[in-house]
Scaffold this active site. Structure first.
Site, mmCIF file in Angstrom:
data_model
loop_
_atom_site.group_PDB
_atom_site.id
_atom_site.type_symbol
_atom_site.label_atom_id
_atom_site.label_comp_id
_atom_site.label_asym_id
_atom_site.label_seq_id
_atom_site.Cartn_x
_atom_site.Cartn_y
_atom_site.Cartn_z
ATOM 1 N N LYS A 13 0.834 -1.216 0.000
ATOM 2 C CA LYS A 13 0.000 0.000 0.000
ATOM 3 C C LYS A 13 0.868 1.265 0.000
ATOM 4 O O LYS A 13 0.659 2.170 -0.800
ATOM 5 C CB LYS A 13 -0.935 0.027 1.230
ATOM 6 C CG LYS A 13 -1.859 -1.160 1.343
ATOM 7 C CD LYS A 13 -2.752 -1.090 2.565
ATOM 8 C CE LYS A 13 -2.033 -1.129 3.901
ATOM 9 N NZ LYS A 13 -1.294 -2.393 4.165
ATOM 10 N N ARG A 127 11.486 -5.357 5.095
ATOM 11 C CA ARG A 127 11.164 -3.926 4.917
ATOM 12 C C ARG A 127 12.066 -3.050 5.779
ATOM 13 O O ARG A 127 12.312 -3.332 6.945
ATOM 14 C CB ARG A 127 9.696 -3.675 5.304
ATOM 15 C CG ARG A 127 9.358 -2.191 5.391
ATOM 16 C CD ARG A 127 7.883 -1.923 5.277
ATOM 17 N NE ARG A 127 7.115 -2.378 6.423
ATOM 18 C CZ ARG A 127 5.785 -2.276 6.490
ATOM 19 N NH1 ARG A 127 5.092 -1.765 5.490
ATOM 20 N NH2 ARG A 127 5.152 -2.708 7.553
HETATM 21 P P1 ADP Z 1 1.012 -1.876 7.623
HETATM 22 O O1 ADP Z 1 2.277 -1.645 6.906
HETATM 23 O O2 ADP Z 1 0.977 -3.088 8.472
HETATM 24 O O3 ADP Z 1 -0.183 -1.815 6.762
HETATM 25 P P2 ADP Z 1 0.625 0.711 8.953
HETATM 26 O O4 ADP Z 1 1.852 1.510 8.877
HETATM 27 O O5 ADP Z 1 -0.513 1.082 8.063
HETATM 28 O O6 ADP Z 1 1.001 -0.805 8.758
HETATM 29 O O7 ADP Z 1 0.092 0.685 10.438
HETATM 30 C C1 ADP Z 1 0.931 0.347 11.526
HETATM 31 C C2 ADP Z 1 0.089 0.218 12.796
HETATM 32 O O8 ADP Z 1 -0.554 1.473 13.071
HETATM 33 C C3 ADP Z 1 -1.040 -0.790 12.731
HETATM 34 O O9 ADP Z 1 -0.621 -2.115 13.043
HETATM 35 C C4 ADP Z 1 -2.019 -0.229 13.768
HETATM 36 O O10 ADP Z 1 -1.586 -0.526 15.085
HETATM 37 C C5 ADP Z 1 -1.875 1.263 13.566
HETATM 38 N N1 ADP Z 1 -2.828 1.770 12.565
HETATM 39 C C6 ADP Z 1 -2.549 2.303 11.336
HETATM 40 N N2 ADP Z 1 -3.677 2.645 10.693
HETATM 41 C C7 ADP Z 1 -4.702 2.329 11.524
HETATM 42 C C8 ADP Z 1 -6.112 2.408 11.426
HETATM 43 N N3 ADP Z 1 -6.723 2.888 10.323
HETATM 44 N N4 ADP Z 1 -6.854 1.974 12.480
HETATM 45 C C9 ADP Z 1 -6.273 1.494 13.593
HETATM 46 N N5 ADP Z 1 -4.953 1.365 13.744
HETATM 47 C C10 ADP Z 1 -4.162 1.778 12.726
HETATM 48 P P1 ADP Z 2 2.178 -1.876 3.230
HETATM 49 O O1 ADP Z 2 2.157 -0.372 3.226
HETATM 50 O O2 ADP Z 2 0.986 -2.466 2.529
HETATM 51 O O3 ADP Z 2 2.388 -2.464 4.576
HETATM 52 P P2 ADP Z 2 4.765 -1.579 1.873
HETATM 53 O O4 ADP Z 2 4.463 -0.729 0.692
HETATM 54 O O5 ADP Z 2 5.459 -0.958 3.023
HETATM 55 O O6 ADP Z 2 3.424 -2.331 2.354
HETATM 56 O O7 ADP Z 2 5.597 -2.843 1.352
HETATM 57 C C1 ADP Z 2 6.111 -3.805 2.264
HETATM 58 C C2 ADP Z 2 7.526 -4.193 1.835
HETATM 59 O O8 ADP Z 2 7.457 -4.929 0.602
HETATM 60 C C3 ADP Z 2 8.448 -3.007 1.565
HETATM 61 O O9 ADP Z 2 9.739 -3.358 1.990
HETATM 62 C C4 ADP Z 2 8.404 -2.836 0.037
HETATM 63 O O10 ADP Z 2 9.641 -2.342 -0.465
HETATM 64 C C5 ADP Z 2 8.165 -4.260 -0.437
HETATM 65 N N1 ADP Z 2 7.297 -4.330 -1.621
HETATM 66 C C6 ADP Z 2 6.238 -3.544 -1.936
HETATM 67 N N2 ADP Z 2 5.665 -3.922 -3.088
HETATM 68 C C7 ADP Z 2 6.362 -5.015 -3.518
HETATM 69 C C8 ADP Z 2 6.260 -5.872 -4.665
HETATM 70 N N3 ADP Z 2 5.306 -5.690 -5.596
HETATM 71 N N4 ADP Z 2 7.151 -6.885 -4.762
HETATM 72 C C9 ADP Z 2 8.112 -7.070 -3.829
HETATM 73 N N5 ADP Z 2 8.260 -6.297 -2.723
HETATM 74 C C10 ADP Z 2 7.394 -5.281 -2.562
#
Ligand code: ADP
Ligand code: ADP
Ligand code: ZN
Length: 215
Positions: A13, A127
């Site tokens: 994302k 990551r």
């Molecule tokens: P991820 O990469 O796992 O999608 P985020 O960076 O979006 O993680 O979120 C990290 C943490 O922040 C989540 O595990 C949760 O504890 C909190 N968090 C983020 N967005 C939300 C949300 N919309 N509602 C509740 N908690 C959230």
């Molecule tokens: P989210 O926000 O959904 O938690 P991230 O964008 O942070 O996910 O991606 C998680 C990890 O996977 C990061 O280290 C990123 O560089 C890597 N990543 C993201 N998209 C891809 C892909 N299509 N293939 C391989 N690795 C990916």
């Protein structure tokens, strides 16, 4: 363009939102980033949020909804936005609906990134985030500079506290229980588009842009 990026932790994302931000010149609204900033600043909200984040649970709806409501009222969101990591529960989705009605805005699309669990774990454990510029990368799939520093600014790369295997498992469970139902919620509203998130970063980006052309 008003978009939600939906998908489990590690789906891509944040990576895809950053690319869309460049393409459409609209802000990326990441509740995770905003909460981590509050944790860093040690505000009362940050201190409260940290407990939930460290355990891999969700921060209470009321807190997150408040942050997003304020953010969406800022001027730079008028021409569109990318919500990354919000909503994550049905009450959050209902609140978002109301906020958008109040602002006289409508969502264009909800992009749901589909990625296998094994790949998610591999992505999360590898990551890293730059402590200086905040950009993300991956030790294998989106590698840092040769000396192990951030390839954009040379800054130090750090691992998020919640990207350790035990916490990751809990975050996956929380996703299945609390966030996955949002797929049906948005499908019923005719907004859901599923995108295969297993390919390379640039291929996934192309698929998202193609999906957005139709809306
Ligand atoms: P991820 O990469 O796992 O999608 P985020 O960076 O979006 O993680 O979120 C990290 C943490 O922040 C989540 O595990 C949760 O504890 C909190 N968090 C983020 N967005 C939300 C949300 N919309 N509602 C509740 N908690 C959230
Ligand atoms: P989210 O926000 O959904 O938690 P991230 O964008 O942070 O996910 O991606 C998680 C990890 O996977 C990061 O280290 C990123 O560089 C890597 N990543 C993201 N998209 C891809 C892909 N299509 N293939 C391989 N690795 C990916
Ligand atoms: Zn950097």
């Amino acid at each position: 363009m008003k978009i939600i990026l939906l998908g489990p932790p590690g789906a891509g994302k944040g990576t895809q939102a950053a690319l869309l931000m460049g393409k459409y010149s609209i802000p990326q609204i990441s509740t995770g980033d905003m909460l981590r900033a509050a944790v860093q600043a040690q505000s009362p909200m940050g201190i409260e949020a940290k407990k939930h984040m460290d355990a891999g649970g969700l921060v209470p709806d009321s807190v997150v909804i408040g942050i997003v409501r304020e953010r969406l009222q800022e001027d730079d969101c008028r021409g569109g936005f990318i919500l990354d990591g919000f909503p994550r529960t049905l009450p959050q989705a209902d609140s978002l609906k109301q906020v958008l009605v109040d602002l006289d805005q409508e969502l264009d699309s909800v992009i749901s990134l589909q990625v296998d669990t094994d790949a998610l774990v591999e992505r999360l454990t590898g990551r890293r985030t730059c402590a200086d510029c905040g950009k993300g990368c991956h030790l294998r799939f989106d590698p840092p500079a040769q000396d192990g520093s951030c390839r954009y600014c040379g800054g130090e790369l750090v691992q998020r506290d919640d990207d350790r295997e035990v916490t990751i498992r809990n975050r996956m469970k929380v996703y299945q229980e609390q966030t996955a139902p949002l797929e049906d919620y948005y499908r019923e509203q005719g907004l859901l588009v599923t995108v295969d998130g297993m390919s390379d970063i640039s291929v996934v980006q192309q698929a998202i842009q193609a999906a957005l052309q139709d809306c």
